[in-house]
Design a protein around this motif. Structure first.
Motif, PDB file in Angstrom:
ATOM      1  N   GLU A   1       0.820  -1.413  -0.054  1.00 33.13           N
ATOM      2  CA  GLU A   1      -0.108  -0.042   0.174  1.00 33.13           C
ATOM      3  C   GLU A   1       0.763   1.123  -0.084  1.00 33.13           C
ATOM      4  O   GLU A   1       1.656   1.478   1.176  1.00 33.13           O
ATOM      5  CB  GLU A   1      -0.715   0.100   1.238  1.00 33.13           C
ATOM      6  CG  GLU A   1      -1.795   1.249   1.486  1.00 33.13           C
ATOM      7  CD  GLU A   1      -2.635   1.238   2.481  1.00 33.13           C
ATOM      8  OE1 GLU A   1      -3.147   2.380   3.039  1.00 33.13           O
ATOM      9  OE2 GLU A   1      -2.769   0.103   3.292  1.00 33.13           O
ATOM     10  N   VAL A   2       0.627   2.071  -1.025  1.00 31.97           N
ATOM     11  CA  VAL A   2       1.714   3.296  -1.158  1.00 31.97           C
ATOM     12  C   VAL A   2       0.864   4.527  -0.827  1.00 31.97           C
ATOM     13  O   VAL A   2      -0.252   4.739  -1.309  1.00 31.97           O
ATOM     14  CB  VAL A   2       2.121   3.532  -2.840  1.00 31.97           C
ATOM     15  CG1 VAL A   2       3.043   4.669  -2.737  1.00 31.97           C
ATOM     16  CG2 VAL A   2       3.101   2.040  -2.979  1.00 31.97           C
ATOM     17  N   SER A   3       1.178   5.437   0.059  1.00 29.76           N
ATOM     18  CA  SER A   3       0.521   6.625   0.255  1.00 29.76           C
ATOM     19  C   SER A   3       1.366   7.641   0.404  1.00 29.76           C
ATOM     20  O   SER A   3       2.589   7.408   0.018  1.00 29.76           O
ATOM     21  CB  SER A   3      -0.308   6.360   1.484  1.00 29.76           C
ATOM     22  OG  SER A   3       0.652   6.182   2.573  1.00 29.76           O
ATOM     23  N   GLU A   4       0.865   8.871   0.529  1.00 27.44           N
ATOM     24  CA  GLU A   4       1.697  10.115   0.842  1.00 27.44           C
ATOM     25  C   GLU A   4       2.688  10.098  -0.321  1.00 27.44           C
ATOM     26  O   GLU A   4       3.935  10.687  -0.252  1.00 27.44           O
ATOM     27  CB  GLU A   4       2.562  10.072   2.108  1.00 27.44           C
ATOM     28  CG  GLU A   4       1.445  10.113   3.207  1.00 27.44           C
ATOM     29  CD  GLU A   4       2.338  10.018   4.517  1.00 27.44           C
ATOM     30  OE1 GLU A   4       3.349  10.757   4.632  1.00 27.44           O
ATOM     31  OE2 GLU A   4       1.488   9.441   5.404  1.00 27.44           O
ATOM     32  N   VAL A   5       2.023  10.114  -1.665  1.00 32.96           N
ATOM     33  CA  VAL A   5       2.966  10.293  -2.769  1.00 32.96           C
ATOM     34  C   VAL A   5       3.186  11.797  -3.349  1.00 32.96           C
ATOM     35  O   VAL A   5       2.155  12.296  -3.336  1.00 32.96           O
ATOM     36  CB  VAL A   5       2.341   9.159  -3.885  1.00 32.96           C
ATOM     37  CG1 VAL A   5       3.179   9.458  -5.332  1.00 32.96           C
ATOM     38  CG2 VAL A   5       2.239   7.710  -3.823  1.00 32.96           C
ATOM     39  N   HIS A   6       4.507  12.228  -3.195  1.00 31.04           N
ATOM     40  CA  HIS A   6       4.573  13.613  -3.647  1.00 31.04           C
ATOM     41  C   HIS A   6       5.910  13.500  -4.695  1.00 31.04           C
ATOM     42  O   HIS A   6       6.683  12.788  -4.590  1.00 31.04           O
ATOM     43  CB  HIS A   6       5.077  14.250  -2.596  1.00 31.04           C
ATOM     44  CG  HIS A   6       3.938  14.345  -1.352  1.00 31.04           C
ATOM     45  ND1 HIS A   6       2.584  14.745  -1.618  1.00 31.04           N
ATOM     46  CD2 HIS A   6       3.695  13.845  -0.180  1.00 31.04           C
ATOM     47  CE1 HIS A   6       1.661  14.801  -0.392  1.00 31.04           C
ATOM     48  NE2 HIS A   6       2.501  14.082   0.348  1.00 31.04           N
TER      49      HIS A   6
END
Length: 231
Positions: A66-71
């Protein structure tokens, strides 16, 4: 494919108006803007921002991570920084970032360090011309887990444009015109010219409506050349 939120897009859309109908006033305005372009030495960089539908990586699992906070943060021609946070079903053995300009066959690969709380940060110098100016960029993460499983995130995209100048923008469903030198009348005239161009092309060649065309207007040919060299 996920497109990153507009908050990370560096285009400053200060003005958004619908295109005005064509007519004699439009002709006069177009004549005026060409004269203004001649005085300013304007150069036009026209790019078609493509929408690309990329499928999942074949034979690889996305459910295991699960990949989050992608910037993404970048300074045009200088650097680009990718950051994200991940959760996995098993400890991470190896983590990689892959990125490329859409349409460029070259894929850039960077090995990542993952902190205990799952954060990953990578900064890449753009002095090597890794990204094409004004092109959409696709990136994704690939992991090898301790249980031997290979997992990949979904692809993400962002637009790599010149964020060193405060672009103003006029747009509709057909075209987006960006400029930073000149007033709103100048921008509107350039917007009308773009519509005339699309209209003439459609009269000669089959034209299928797609994503809006992006027109970037630089104040001089030197500024344009500098942007292309940095990219």
């Amino acid at each position: 494919m996920s497109t990153l939120p507009s908050a990370i897009h560096p285009v400053q859309k200060e003005h958004c108006f619908e295109g005005k109908p064509f007519g004699r006033k439009g002709v006069a305005r177009r004549t005026s803007v060409w004269k203004q372009c001649a005085r300013l030495g304007c150069a036009f960089a026209l790019t078609l921002i493509l929408s690309s539908l990329m499928g999942k990586v074949s034979g690889q699992s996305q459910g295991a991570i699960e990949v989050s906070e992608v910037h993404v943060h970048y300074l045009f021609g200088s650097y680009v920084t990718f950051s994200a946070r991940l959760r996995t079903a098993a400890p991470v053995q190896e983590a990689w970032l892959l990125f490329q300009s859409i349409g460029d066959p070259n894929i850039h690969l960077a090995r990542l360090n993952v902190t205990p709380d799952g954060r990953m940060v990578y900064q890449h110098s753009l002095a090597d011309g890794a990204l094409r100016p004004f092109a959409p960029v696709q990136f994704w993460y690939r992991l090898r887990l301790s249980n031997g499983e290979i997992a990949a995130s979904q692809p993400y995209t962002f637009q790599y444009i010149d964020n060193r100048v405060p672009w103003q923008t006029l747009e509709d469903e057909w075209v987006r015109v960006h400029w930073y030198a000149g007033d709103l009348d100048f921008g509107q005239a350039a917007f009308d010219i773009a519509h005339v161009g699309i209209q003439r092309v459609s009269e000669v060649l089959p034209y299928q409506k797609g994503p809006p065309l992006d027109l970037y207007i630089y104040a001089s040919s030197a500024d344009l050349q500098n942007a292309l060299n940095l990219g």
